[in-house]
Design an enzyme around this catalytic site. Structure first.
Site, PDB file in Angstrom:
ATOM      1  N   TYR A 144       1.267  -1.813  -0.260  1.00 35.20           N
ATOM      2  CA  TYR A 144       0.342   0.090   0.064  1.00 35.20           C
ATOM      3  C   TYR A 144       0.795   1.076  -0.191  1.00 35.20           C
ATOM      4  CZ  TYR A 144      -3.400   3.583   1.454  1.00 35.20           C
ATOM      5  OH  TYR A 144      -4.207   4.803   1.705  1.00 35.20           O
ATOM      6  N   ASP A 239       8.904   3.062  -0.462  1.00 33.84           N
ATOM      7  CA  ASP A 239       8.119   3.332   1.077  1.00 33.84           C
ATOM      8  C   ASP A 239       8.404   2.681   2.033  1.00 33.84           C
ATOM      9  OD1 ASP A 239       6.102   4.292   2.072  1.00 33.84           O
ATOM     10  OD2 ASP A 239       4.540   3.784   0.528  1.00 33.84           O
ATOM     11  N   LYS A 267       4.102   9.349   9.020  1.00 36.53           N
ATOM     12  CA  LYS A 267       3.754   8.597  10.136  1.00 36.53           C
ATOM     13  C   LYS A 267       4.733   9.240  11.393  1.00 36.53           C
ATOM     14  CE  LYS A 267       1.108   5.115   8.120  1.00 36.53           C
ATOM     15  NZ  LYS A 267       0.564   3.975   7.049  1.00 36.53           N
TER      16      LYS A 267
HETATM   17  C1  LIG Z   1       0.368   4.162   5.908  1.00 40.14           C
HETATM   18  C2  LIG Z   1       0.965   4.396   4.471  1.00 40.14           C
HETATM   19  C3  LIG Z   1       1.215   5.415   3.817  1.00 40.14           C
HETATM   20  C4  LIG Z   1       0.343   6.489   3.244  1.00 40.14           C
HETATM   21  O1  LIG Z   1       0.528   7.336   3.995  1.00 40.14           O
HETATM   22  P1  LIG Z   1      -0.996   8.213   5.174  1.00 40.14           P
HETATM   23  O2  LIG Z   1      -0.727   9.590   5.330  1.00 40.14           O
HETATM   24  O3  LIG Z   1      -2.131   7.505   4.970  1.00 40.14           O
HETATM   25  O4  LIG Z   1      -1.697   9.642   3.449  1.00 40.14           O
HETATM   26  C5  LIG Z   1       1.861   5.200   2.483  1.00 40.14           C
HETATM   27  N1  LIG Z   1       2.540   4.574   2.375  1.00 40.14           N
HETATM   28  C6  LIG Z   1       2.398   3.500   3.129  1.00 40.14           C
HETATM   29  C7  LIG Z   1       3.794   2.128   3.236  1.00 40.14           C
HETATM   30  C8  LIG Z   1       2.085   2.865   4.227  1.00 40.14           C
HETATM   31  O5  LIG Z   1       1.381   2.178   5.615  1.00 40.14           O
END
Ligand SMILES: *Cc1c(COP(=O)(O)O)cnc(C)c1O
Length: 431
Positions: A144, A239, A267
Site C-alpha cells: 500500500y 516507501d 507517520k
Molecule cells: C500509511 C502509509 C502510506 C500513506 O500515508 P498517509 O499518511 O496515510 O497518506 C503510504 N505508504 C505506506 C507504506 C503506509 O503505511
C-alpha cells in the site's frame, strides 16, 4: 461486550460522515463490530469514551513510537503555537528537519516535506517519471502506498480487507501504466523487466511489507530489484512511511544495507501530526519546481508545528539508539509467546516478525507472499480481535495489519497481552 458511548457516537457520526469515519479501517467493518471512539491516550494505553482502557498496539498506525502523549514529542511546542502556526514562508525549522532526515538517510541528498504519506509517494512517482521521461511504474501485490489513483492497484490494508482490487473512480487510462508484480517473486520481477526493457520509470515497494500484515522481504529479492533497476536506469523508491525511523533510525534501507534512489517517509516523522516527506539523489530531486519542470506544492507543507514535534521525536531516537533494540526485543518476546500459545492451543496460525514489526496470521501456510497472506481466515481473525478487545488488548481491526510496538510498552503490558492471547486462542480452538 457493549460499548454504549462509542456506539452512540458512531450512530451520530454516520449521519454526517460517510460510514461514520474519516478513514475506512477505523470502521471495524471487517471484524463486524461498532468502531471504538477514543477519549484519550497515554503511554501504551488508550481509553475509549466508555471509560475502558486498552493496551494499544495500533499507535495511530505507526507514528507513536514513543507512546501516546509523550512529553518528549510536545516539548516547546506551545512556544511554536504562540509564534503563529503557519506562515506560507520558509522557516528555519524546515531546514533543521531536512538536515536531520538527510543525516539519517545517506541515500538522500535532498528532501521535500509534504502533509501525508499519500502525497509523498504520489510526488515521488511524478519526479521519477519527470526525471526518466518514462511513464510506466511497477508496484507489488499487497503493498500500500497511499490512495492516489496510479497506486491504488492491488494494494493492501483497507483495500485487501474490503476486497476492492481497484477502487471505483480510478479511470483505466490512469492505471494502465501501473505494472504489478508479486512480492518476493524474483522470477516474475525478471520477466517484467525483460518485457518492459528500459521503459519503467520507477519501482516502488515497502521494503518490509506492512499493509498485508507483515511480510519480510527476501534479501535476494531486494538485491535483484536493486541491480535490475540500476541496470535499466529505473528509479528505485523505498516507501518507508512505516519502516522509516521504526525498524532502525536509518529505516529498512540501513537494516538491510540496500540503498534506494528515492525514499518516502511519513507517520513517525510527524509524531502524530500530518506529515510526509520524499527525497533522494540530488539529480532526481532537482527536477522539482522551482528548479526544474516537475511541479509539486503544498500550502501547509513543512508547517512549523509538525516540524517541531517531528524533530523532537527524531532527535530523541537518534540520541537513544537502544530504543530500537528494545522494540525488537519486545517484538521477539511477543513472537515467542504467541508461538508457544499457538502450539499449546493447536491454533491454525502463523507469526511473522521482521525487526520490530510483527503479525499474527490465521492460516496454516507459511507466509512469504501475498498469495500466502490471502489464505488467512478473516472470520477467525474477527473472533480473535473481539476476544482480545474484551480482554483489554487493542489490535488492528483487520487481519492485514501488523502490531505497532512503542518504547512505552512495558514488560507487564506484554505479559498481559500473552496471557489474554492464550485464553482467547484456547477459547477459539478448544472452547
Ligand atoms: C500509511 C502509509 C502510506 C500513506 O500515508 P498517509 O499518511 O496515510 O497518506 C503510504 N505508504 C505506506 C507504506 C503506509 O503505511
Amino acid at each position: 461486550m457493549e460499548r454504549k458511548e462509542s456506539s452512540k457516537l458512531y450512530k451520530e457520526a454516520c449521519r454526517y460522515i460517510p460510514g461514520g469515519v474519516n478513514s475506512p479501517v477505523r470502521a471495524f467493518k471487517s471484524v463486524g463490530l461498532d468502531p471504538l471512539f477514543v477519549k484519550e491516550a497515554k503511554g501504551s494505553r488508550i481509553t475509549d469514551v466508555d471509560g475502558r482502557e486498552y493496551i494499544d498496539y495500533i499507535g495511530s498506525w505507526g507514528p507513536m513510537i514513543l507512546g501516546h502523549g509523550s512529553q518528549v514529542a510536545t516539548k516547546d511546542v506551545a512556544r511554536f503555537i504562540e509564534a503563529g502556526t503557519s506562515y506560507g514562508f520558509a522557516t528555519g525549522a524546515e531546514v533543521d528537519m531536512a538536515k536531520l532526515i538527510i543525516e539519517a538517510y545517506p541515500s538522500m541528498d535532498k528532501v521535500r516535506m509534504v502533509n501525508s504519506g499519500t502525497e509523498a509517494t504520489m510526488s515521488a512517482l511524478r519526479v521519477a517519471r519527470g526525471f526518466t521521461g518514462r511513464d510506466k511504474i511497477l508496484k507489488f501485490e499487497g503493498c500500500y502506498h497511499g490512495h492516489s489513483d496510479a497506486l491504488l492497484v492491488r494494494s493492501g490494508s483497507g483495500t485487501l480487507t474490503f476486497g476492492v482490487a481497484t477502487s471505483a473512480g480510478v479511470p483505466a487510462d490512469v492505471v494502465k501504466h501501473t505494472l504489478v508484480s508479486g512480492y518476493n517473486n524474483i522470477e516474475e520481477l525478471r520477466n517484467v523487466f525483460s518485457q518492459h526493457k528500459d521503459e519503467i520509470a520507477a519501482v516502488i515497494l515497502e521494503p518490509i511489507a506492512g499493509n498485508m500484515g507483515v511480510v519480510a522481504p527476501e534479501l535476494e529479492f531486494l538485491s535483484e530489484l536493486r541491480s535490475l533497476t540500476k541496470e535499466q536506469g529505473t528509479v528505485l523508491i523505498f516507501d518507508e512511511v512505516i519502516t522509516g525511523f521504526r525498524v532502525a533510525y536509518g529505516g529498512a534501507q540501513s537494516y538491510f544495507g540496500i540503498e534506494p534512489d528515492m525514499t518516502c517517509l511519513g507517520k513517525i516523522i510527524g509524531a502524530g501530526l500530518p506529515v510526509g516527506a520524499f527525497g533522494g539523489k540530488a539529480e532526481i530531486m532537482d527536477c522539482l519546481a522551482p528548479l526544474g519542470p516537475v511541479y509539486q506544492a503544498g500550502t501547509l507543507s513543512g508547517n512549523p508545528l509538525a516540524m517541531k514535534m517531528g524533530m523532537n521525536v527524531l532527535n530523541h531516537l537518534r540520541d537513544h539508539p537502544e530504543i530500537y533494540e528494545d522494540i525488537e526485543d519486545k517484538a521477539k518476546f511477543l513472537e515467542e509467546g504467541f508461538l508457544k500459545n499457538i502450539k499449546e492451543t493447536g491454533a491454525k496460525a502463523q507469526v511473522v516478525r521482521c525487526a520490530g514489526m510483527l503479525c499474527l496470521f490465521f492460516t496454516d501456510r507459511e507466509i512469504k507472499t501475498y498469495q500466502d497472506v490471502m489464505t488467512c481466515d478473516t472470520e477467525m481473525y474477527a473472533r480473535y480481535f473481539s476476544g482480545m478487545l474484551d480482554g483489554g488488548i487493542l489490535l488492528a481491526p483487520a487481519q492485514f495489519e501488523g502490531i505497532f510496538l512503542s518504547a512505552a510498552h512495558t514488560k507487564e503490558d506484554l505479559e498481559k497481552t500473552l496471557e489474554v492471547n492464550r485464553m482467547v486462542l484456547k477459547e477459539m480452538y478448544n472452547g
